[in-house]
Design a protein around this motif. Sequence first.
Motif, mmCIF file in Angstrom:
data_model
loop_
_atom_site.group_PDB
_atom_site.id
_atom_site.type_symbol
_atom_site.label_atom_id
_atom_site.label_comp_id
_atom_site.label_asym_id
_atom_site.label_seq_id
_atom_site.Cartn_x
_atom_site.Cartn_y
_atom_site.Cartn_z
ATOM 1 N N GLU A 23 0.854 -1.193 0.000
ATOM 2 C CA GLU A 23 0.000 0.000 0.000
ATOM 3 C C GLU A 23 0.887 1.239 0.000
ATOM 4 N N LEU A 24 1.117 1.753 -1.205
ATOM 5 C CA LEU A 24 2.019 2.890 -1.356
ATOM 6 C C LEU A 24 1.503 4.124 -0.618
ATOM 7 N N GLY A 25 0.194 4.294 -0.571
ATOM 8 C CA GLY A 25 -0.355 5.454 0.115
ATOM 9 C C GLY A 25 0.036 5.483 1.579
ATOM 10 N N ALA A 26 -0.015 4.333 2.248
ATOM 11 C CA ALA A 26 0.338 4.265 3.658
ATOM 12 C C ALA A 26 1.806 4.610 3.879
ATOM 13 N N LEU A 27 2.655 4.281 2.898
ATOM 14 C CA LEU A 27 4.090 4.527 3.035
ATOM 15 C C LEU A 27 4.477 5.945 2.632
ATOM 16 N N LEU A 28 3.837 6.486 1.593
ATOM 17 C CA LEU A 28 4.311 7.736 1.002
ATOM 18 C C LEU A 28 3.435 8.947 1.293
ATOM 19 N N ALA A 29 2.250 8.750 1.858
ATOM 20 C CA ALA A 29 1.364 9.898 2.019
ATOM 21 C C ALA A 29 0.649 9.974 3.361
ATOM 22 N N TYR A 30 0.323 8.857 3.954
ATOM 23 C CA TYR A 30 -0.564 8.889 5.114
ATOM 24 C C TYR A 30 0.162 8.808 6.457
ATOM 25 N N PRO A 50 5.353 12.505 7.915
ATOM 26 C CA PRO A 50 5.832 13.228 6.730
ATOM 27 C C PRO A 50 7.332 13.126 6.510
ATOM 28 N N MET A 51 8.113 13.116 7.574
ATOM 29 C CA MET A 51 9.564 13.029 7.437
ATOM 30 C C MET A 51 9.975 11.659 6.901
ATOM 31 N N VAL A 52 9.342 10.623 7.432
ATOM 32 C CA VAL A 52 9.634 9.268 6.955
ATOM 33 C C VAL A 52 9.199 9.125 5.501
ATOM 34 N N ALA A 53 8.010 9.635 5.183
ATOM 35 C CA ALA A 53 7.487 9.528 3.820
ATOM 36 C C ALA A 53 8.393 10.240 2.823
ATOM 37 N N ARG A 54 8.911 11.391 3.191
ATOM 38 C CA ARG A 54 9.797 12.123 2.279
ATOM 39 C C ARG A 54 11.060 11.326 1.973
ATOM 40 N N LEU A 77 11.354 8.061 2.172
ATOM 41 C CA LEU A 77 10.975 6.890 1.386
ATOM 42 C C LEU A 77 10.765 7.258 -0.080
ATOM 43 N N ARG A 78 10.175 8.421 -0.337
ATOM 44 C CA ARG A 78 10.011 8.874 -1.723
ATOM 45 C C ARG A 78 11.366 9.031 -2.402
ATOM 46 N N ARG A 79 12.329 9.573 -1.677
ATOM 47 C CA ARG A 79 13.670 9.732 -2.241
ATOM 48 C C ARG A 79 14.301 8.386 -2.561
ATOM 49 N N GLN A 80 14.184 7.453 -1.639
ATOM 50 C CA GLN A 80 14.819 6.145 -1.835
ATOM 51 C C GLN A 80 14.144 5.354 -2.954
ATOM 52 N N LEU A 81 12.813 5.380 -2.990
ATOM 53 C CA LEU A 81 12.117 4.641 -4.043
ATOM 54 C C LEU A 81 12.333 5.285 -5.409
ATOM 55 N N ALA A 82 12.572 6.593 -5.433
ATOM 56 C CA ALA A 82 12.921 7.252 -6.693
ATOM 57 C C ALA A 82 14.263 6.739 -7.196
ATOM 58 N N LEU A 83 15.187 6.461 -6.288
ATOM 59 C CA LEU A 83 16.472 5.878 -6.687
ATOM 60 C C LEU A 83 16.259 4.489 -7.286
ATOM 61 N N VAL A 84 15.403 3.690 -6.656
ATOM 62 C CA VAL A 84 15.108 2.354 -7.184
ATOM 63 C C VAL A 84 14.471 2.466 -8.570
ATOM 64 N N GLY A 85 13.507 3.365 -8.701
ATOM 65 C CA GLY A 85 12.813 3.512 -9.971
ATOM 66 C C GLY A 85 13.717 3.973 -11.099
ATOM 67 N N SER A 86 14.706 4.790 -10.787
ATOM 68 C CA SER A 86 15.574 5.343 -11.821
ATOM 69 C C SER A 86 16.840 4.532 -12.058
ATOM 70 N N GLN A 87 17.237 3.689 -11.086
ATOM 71 C CA GLN A 87 18.515 2.985 -11.203
ATOM 72 C C GLN A 87 18.419 1.469 -11.077
ATOM 73 N N GLY A 88 17.289 0.954 -10.612
ATOM 74 C CA GLY A 88 17.208 -0.472 -10.299
ATOM 75 C C GLY A 88 17.204 -1.401 -11.488
ATOM 76 N N ARG A 89 16.833 -0.907 -12.651
ATOM 77 C CA ARG A 89 16.711 -1.765 -13.831
ATOM 78 C C ARG A 89 18.012 -2.501 -14.132
ATOM 79 N N ALA A 90 19.131 -1.797 -14.083
ATOM 80 C CA ALA A 90 20.405 -2.382 -14.490
ATOM 81 C C ALA A 90 20.927 -3.420 -13.504
ATOM 82 N N THR A 91 20.515 -3.326 -12.244
ATOM 83 C CA THR A 91 21.050 -4.215 -11.220
ATOM 84 C C THR A 91 20.111 -5.359 -10.857
ATOM 85 N N GLY A 92 18.957 -5.438 -11.512
ATOM 86 C CA GLY A 92 18.009 -6.495 -11.186
ATOM 87 C C GLY A 92 17.205 -6.215 -9.946
#
Length: 348
Positions: A210-217, A220-224, A226-241
Motif C-alpha cells: 500500500e504505497l499510500g500508507a508509506l508515502l502519504a498517510y 511526513p519526514m519518513v514519507a519524504r 521513502l520517496r527519495r529512496q524509491l525514486a532511486l530504485v525507480g531510476s537505477q534499479g533496472r540495471a542491477t536487477g
Amino acid sequence: MELFPRIMKVRSYSPTIDTLHVRIVAGQHARQFETKLLELAEALRVERIAVERIKPGVIGLVLERREPFTEVIPAPDLPYESGSVDVNDLYIGETEYGEEWRIPIKGKHIFIAGATGAGKNSVPMSLLRGLAPLIRDGLVRLWVCDPKQFEFSLLRDICHRYADTESSCAELITDYVADMQATQRAFASGQHRRLTVSRETPLNLLILDELGALLAYGDPMVARELRRQLALVGSQGRATGHSMIGLVQEPTKDTVAIRDLFTLRICLRLTAAAHVDGVLGENARLRGALADEIPDIPETAGIGYVVRQRSRVPLRVRAAYVDDSEVAELVAFVTTGWSQPNQQQAVA
C-alpha cells in the motif's frame, strides 16, 4: 461532395470482440473519433469502443460487444524447474482477445492501481507463482512491505525480508537501496559484465502493498525519505536487477509522487474517472480505458486495463485469481526445497 470514412477490414476475435480498420477522410484524425467514442458505442449498440491510429489515414476501432470476462481465471500453475521460467514472459491472466496476458519482471517496475476489492493482489500473487522455483532456488529474493498485514503476511516464510510497520518498512527499503548500490559497485569494479539472474546476482523484487500508507498517510519526514529512496530504485534499479511492484488505492500524484518512474502500469477498477489517466497516461480514458465504469461487484475482481506500448490503445485484461490455499501451496513449494537433479541454476 460528401465524403465518408470507409470500413476496410473487419475481424471477429471472439463472440465479444470485433476490430474494424477504417480509412478516414482528408482532414480527419483519430482524436476526433476519440471524443465521440461514447456516441459511437451507443450507435453501434456495444459496451465499449477503443481507438488506435494504425497508419496515416487509417484508424482501428476495437468493439467490445459485451463483457469478455465472465468466469474466474484459475491461478497459474507452479513450474517445477528454474530453467523453464522466463523472467521476461510471465503468465498472469488473459486479455480481451482470449490470449494469454504475459508481462516481464526483469528490469521492470510495476504499478497496480485499484479500489478496495478490485483484485490488485491477483497480479503479484500470479507473478510469484510463476517465479516459484526461482524463489526456491535463491535466484529471486522477495522484499515485502506489508502495512495492511493482510494477504502478503502469508508470504512471510518465503521472503528474504518482510516488514509490516512504518519503521520496519523504512528500514527494509533503506537496506534494499543499499543492496542495489552494492550491486552497482560490483558492476563498476568489473566483477560482473551484465546481469544474469543467478544465486550470486539474484533478481531482487520489492513488493509495496500500500504505497499510500508509506508515502502519504504516515509520518511526513519518513514519507519524504521513502520517496527519495524509491525514486532511486525507480531510476537505477533496472540495471542491477532490483525491481519493485507498487499497489495503491488512490493513484493521485499527491499520494504517489514517484508513479511516473513505474515502467509498467495496470489500472483495475477505480472510483474516479480522473484517476485513469493518472495511471495509464494522458487521454487513456478518452481512448477507451473505462476503469471507473467497471461495476463494484466481486465478479469483476482482477479486471482492468493496460496500454499497448506501440499503439497506446487500451487493452482490457483480467488477472488470474489466487486464493489463500494457492498462496499456501506456493509457500509450501518454496519451503520444502523440492528440486530435480541437475536443475539449471541460472536464468538469462
